[in-house]
Write a protein that holds these residues in place. Sequence first.
Motif, PDB file in Angstrom:
ATOM      1  N   PRO A  38       0.670  -1.283  -0.249  1.00 17.54           N
ATOM      2  CA  PRO A  38       0.115  -0.063  -0.501  1.00 17.54           C
ATOM      3  C   PRO A  38       0.762   1.030  -0.033  1.00 17.54           C
ATOM      4  O   PRO A  38       1.709   0.990   0.941  1.00 17.54           O
ATOM      5  CB  PRO A  38      -1.056  -0.149   1.484  1.00 17.54           C
ATOM      6  N   THR A  42      -2.442   3.886  -3.484  1.00 20.72           N
ATOM      7  CA  THR A  42      -3.670   3.048  -2.561  1.00 20.72           C
ATOM      8  C   THR A  42      -4.504   4.019  -1.852  1.00 20.72           C
ATOM      9  O   THR A  42      -5.942   3.960  -1.408  1.00 20.72           O
ATOM     10  CB  THR A  42      -3.199   2.091  -0.982  1.00 20.72           C
ATOM     11  N   ASN A 135      -6.471  -0.233  -8.712  1.00 17.22           N
ATOM     12  CA  ASN A 135      -5.294   0.395  -9.235  1.00 17.22           C
ATOM     13  C   ASN A 135      -4.553   0.207 -10.259  1.00 17.22           C
ATOM     14  O   ASN A 135      -4.047  -0.592  -9.701  1.00 17.22           O
ATOM     15  CB  ASN A 135      -4.784   0.585  -7.455  1.00 17.22           C
TER      16      ASN A 135
END
Length: 473
Positions: A38, A42, A135
């Motif tokens: 992350p 994120t 993402n």
Amino acid sequence: GGETRVFFQAEDGIRDRSPSRGLGDVYKRQIPHSVYPPKEDTDLLATVLERITPFGKKRLLEIGSGSGALSILAASMGWEVEACDINPFAAAATKFNALENGLEIASSEGGIGPATDGHRTQWMKPGTYDLVVWNMPYIPSSEIEEYLGPMEDAALVDTHPSGLLGEFGEMMRRFQLISPTGIGLVLCRDFVNTNRTQDVLLAKGLATQRISKHTFDDGETIQVLAIWHPFLKSKKQQMHSVSSTNSAMLEGTYKPGDSLRTRFQTEGKGRHGRVWDDHLDSFKGSWKLNPDQIPQISSQLQCQVALEVGSLLQSMAPNEDSIRVKWPNDLLVRDNQSNEWKKAGGILFQSLSKGNEQSLVLGIGINTKKTDAIQGRGSLEEVGIELNNTELFTLLDTVVASLFENKSNLVNTSTRPLEINLELLLRECIYRNMKCTVEGVNANGNLRIKTKQGELQDISDDLSLVWPHLQAQ
């Protein structure tokens, strides 16, 4: 809802992004060496996801789940989560980290990628999700030398021959991902090559709205886009002949989101009561909008609609510098043989009050085919954009929905900040016999111009301006 939590601690710029240190304070996690951890991207998606209350059947798919951070967040909010990743270690990490946090997430190997590896049903249930989150790798492969580790390359670099965003949009368009009323959320760049990311999706017939963005120290901007099918439950009506599509909608029984287009318009109007000369090969259409938006209607918003339409059309033109907008609402075209611009269309808001009731409509007129009947009138055909009126309506419907349709728990259109892209605005004008340069549009929607002496002027009336490179009509 309520409390805002920071899940992923922001670090330095994109060229030196280190893993978040904040996630472990909220969720237990283990991240294999080859799995993307992350980071700021994120975090940007997480802050948007937190604002969307589960709706529909509460089914969510995360594509490219990595270590599972977003999937775990979604599951903790009440979503029924499925996740997938083309990296088998990531798929395993997502499932393991979910179990470590007392959650059960179906995690599969696979996803949208440059090569087909098995059937899509191995990693998704087509057309069933209320929300799809991705993402996505957003860095073109041409920039791969700027990055270091193979893990970064695999997670961030788009190696799809036609672009992953276009592939995602095509799957959305064919209802292969979301349910008809669902929403896609993607994190991506603001541009794909020379085109805006939104225009890639709009060209697929999908409405899109920027929900959040982040600019790194090196100037690169990433953004979260919401994507959906425009005005899916609204009435889309076509008539043979009306006096004016705007008038017909204002006086008829239409709801916000409904649209009306016609082949013939006998009394079409433009700004200042000008007559819009009609011919068969032109698009005439109107959309009913929410009357609550009347206080926000201004020359600035009218200009924004024109620029959004212009940007989409320019992305479809074979030559650059084919489309311009003359403030506040005229669409102009110029072929590569000419130095003069010709008017090809316009945008017009109109409202009507009946007692305590108010109505608001947006009308758009655009010439699709070349005509010699009206001097100074241009068309999309002249700049290589081949669209019939039905195809053009589909594109315009997406633009209007992107600006004015309210979707579940997304930013309300009445409070959404205006983001005007001035790249396509016609720049040279004459004011009081002085050559001036257009600097932009102020908060009130007035045109800001600069004289040769450097003096700034705000202009509220376009009749006071002369445009030297505009062909007379």
